[in-house]
Design an enzyme around this catalytic site. Structure first.
Site, short mmCIF file in Angstrom:
data_model
loop_
_atom_site.label_atom_id
_atom_site.label_comp_id
_atom_site.label_asym_id
_atom_site.label_seq_id
_atom_site.Cartn_x
_atom_site.Cartn_y
_atom_site.Cartn_z
N GLU A 103 5.68 -19.51 8.99
CA GLU A 103 4.70 -20.56 8.66
C GLU A 103 3.85 -20.17 7.46
O GLU A 103 3.57 -21.01 6.59
CB GLU A 103 3.82 -20.88 9.88
CG GLU A 103 4.58 -21.39 11.08
CD GLU A 103 5.47 -22.60 10.81
OE1 GLU A 103 5.19 -23.39 9.87
OE2 GLU A 103 6.47 -22.75 11.54
N GLU A 164 13.08 -24.10 4.25
CA GLU A 164 13.27 -23.41 5.54
C GLU A 164 13.93 -22.05 5.34
O GLU A 164 13.61 -21.09 6.04
CB GLU A 164 14.08 -24.28 6.50
CG GLU A 164 13.34 -25.49 7.00
CD GLU A 164 12.02 -25.16 7.69
OE1 GLU A 164 11.99 -24.23 8.54
OE2 GLU A 164 11.01 -25.81 7.38
N ASP A 168 12.28 -18.71 6.59
CA ASP A 168 12.96 -17.85 7.55
C ASP A 168 13.07 -16.43 7.04
O ASP A 168 12.75 -15.47 7.75
CB ASP A 168 14.37 -18.38 7.86
CG ASP A 168 14.36 -19.62 8.72
OD1 ASP A 168 13.33 -19.92 9.36
OD2 ASP A 168 15.41 -20.31 8.77
#
Length: 191
Positions: A103, A164, A168
């Site tokens: 995040e 993403e 990740d």
């Protein structure tokens, strides 16, 4: 959030909904319509920095570029993501640590980098930094373009999944660094 203890607020929010025991699909449609209409309230208004848009029981985490916030509802802060002190720390670092790092990294990915510290869409990176960022992320785009899902006969679209993928990889990297730092600082380098 405070509103969860206010029955009047909660009842006012849902008073126009009429649920039926015999119409699950209708209940879902009605709820989705209500949620969509509630979202229109925020149009052309300043983004509230203290409003919660997530239920505490939600098992997920969120980064909001417009509020420059990371949200970890209570549902996320339990097993299997957060293990507490009675279990090997590597479990928490590997799970919640990677989620926190994920995040946080969203704030600097291909979308998050476009927002300033106040959540405004504002180019705050130099043109040189943007060019170097795009050059560096091209290898990640290429890498993910090569991933193939045989059952679906599809390749990942690395450019579409870039945010993403960055989050990740960044999350795992930061979690591992934090774990290694804990090992060095608290365990004299011994696992």
């Amino acid at each position: 959030p405070e509103f969860i203890m206010n029955d009047t607020y909660l009842n006012e929010d849902i008073k126009m909904l009429r649920f039926s025991e015999h119409d699950y699909f209708g209940n879902v449609l009605q709820t989705l319509k209500h949620i969509s209409q509630s979202g229109f309230y925020w149009l052309r208004k300043e983004v509230p920095k203290t409003e919660w848009f997530t239920n505490p029981t939600t098992v997920n985490a969120f980064y909001s570029s417009t509020t420059n916030q990371i949200r970890f509802p209570a549902g996320e802060l339990q097993k299997p993501f957060f293990w507490g002190v009675n279990y090997p720390r590597v479990l928490s670092y590997g799970a919640i640590g990677a989620i926190v790092g994920h995040e946080l990294t969203h704030g600097f990915d291909n979308n998050g980098r476009k927002y300033d510290k106040n959540g405004n869409l504002n180019q705050w990176w130099t043109n040189t930094s943007i060019t170097k960022f795009n050059e560096k992320t091209q290898c990640m785009i290429d890498q993910y373009n090569n991933y193939y899902w045989k059952d679906a006969n599809l390749h990942v679209k690395g450019k579409r999944t870039l945010g993403e993928n960055i989050a990740d990889n960044g999350g795992l990297r930061e979690a591992f660094k934090a774990y290694r730092k804990w090992i060095n600082d608290k365990r004299n380098g011994k696992e």
